[in-house]
Write an enzyme that holds these catalytic residues in place. Structure first.
Site: not given
Length: 336
Positions: A289, A257, A172
């Site tokens: 995610h 995602d 991320s």
């Protein structure tokens, strides 16, 4: 060589994406939705997913530290937040490969003290793992975070000059920070790290959309700050040639995602390929995610399986990939 492992119907066209980006047609509410990964989980509610993520991070880090083969809170700079943890395999040597991990949390949360997801499976295969802390916002600016990540890599190279390769991995926001290292001028720092690969897990590479979300306030006061710290924008506007053409970059995104995370990963991969980087793209099957990281703790997770030694970077054609650890180990030991 660039490898694309994609689903039927996915747009794989290249070109400059700056003027056609779909986020520019979105409302602030829709952008907030697109850039809130917890809203896209499929097996848990948003709050439960975040609690589970935190709980797993705490548990795996405690287990990693319980082995007694760790060096904790090692300073890599002069700042209070400039610390890292080094987790060593049972057989320590000067020629160990190193995986250096940068946690996510939208540059505003997260900690090295809850981020040892992949430590035990990788150290069991002879890979040393380094988990890096950096000053998150509002204490730290993005420029400071990028500088701290740079310092941490220089520190590892200086401490272990005989390393068998340094591999950067980020999730991320951490994937963004790792990707910024593609732009680093190492000659300016007087240290050239032995970088062999990048594993970028569900990252954000163009920060301009973030300016228009609720995440922006402590991060990006101006467009120039977003552009300066956007590896996608930097590589599109001022292409950087790979310092080591053999260095491999894997760009991944979870199947679950959001569309914007998919777009960011796809366009970053395309830009890397157009710039001559040795890149691959992988959509991780049936992963959201957060599950990408959770599964790094599993011994049989595809991104960290050691027994499948890659015959080239075209592994995606040969395997039904559903995770991330096997690929990491295949890449590391292919270089060994």
């Amino acid at each position: 060589m660039c490898v694309w492992w994609y689903k039927a119907g996915m747009d794989v066209s290249g070109g400059n994406h700056r003027h056609e980006a779909p986020w520019k047609r979105m409302s602030k509410e829709e952008l907030d939705n697109q850039y809130s990964p917890s809203r896209w989980v499929v097996r848990l509610g948003a709050e439960e997913a975040m609690r589970t993520y935190s709980q797993i991070g705490n548990e795996v880090t405690k287990r990693a530290r319980a082995t007694g083969r760790s060096l904790l809170n090692v300073p890599y700079g002069d700042g209070d937040g400039e610390k890292l943890d080094i987790y060593l395999p049972e057989a320590v040597s000067e020629a160990m490969p190193f995986l250096v991990f940068f946690h996510g949390g939208y540059w505003q949360s997260g900690s090295k003290d809850t981020s040892a997801f992949m430590v035990n499976p990788l150290t069991a295969q002879g890979v040393a793992v380094v988990i890096v802390a950096y000053d998150i916002a509002p204490k730290g600016t993005l420029d400071q975070m990028v500088d701290q990540v740079t310092q941490s890599i220089m520190f590892v190279q200086k401490q272990y000059p005989g390393n068998q390769g340094i591999y950067l991995c980020g999730h991320s926001a951490g994937a963004h920070l790792a990707a910024m290292m593609l732009l680093a001028d190492w000659t300016k720092h007087g240290v050239t790290p032995n970088l062999k690969g990048f594993f970028l897990l569900s990252g954000v590479y163009d920060l301009e959309p973030i300016m228009h979300t609720s995440e922006n306030a402590p991060l990006l006061p101006a467009l120039e700050d977003a552009q300066r710290n956007s590896p996608l924008w930097q590589l599109e506007t001022a292409p950087t040639q790979p310092a080591d053409p053999a260095c491999r970059i894997l760009v991944t995104v979870g199947q679950h995602d959001s569309p914007e995370f998919h777009r960011q990963s796809r366009e970053f991969y395309q830009t890397l390929c157009q710039g001559g980087w040795k890149a691959s793209f992988e959509e991780l099957h049936d992963m959201d995610h957060f599950e990408i990281l959770w599964n790094l703790t599993q011994e049989d997770y595809v991104l960290t399986q050691p027994q499948v030694i890659c015959r080239g970077w075209s592994w995606a054609h040969q395997w039904d990939l559903h995770g991330a650890r096997q690929i990491i180990l295949k890449t590391i030991f292919q270089e060994s």
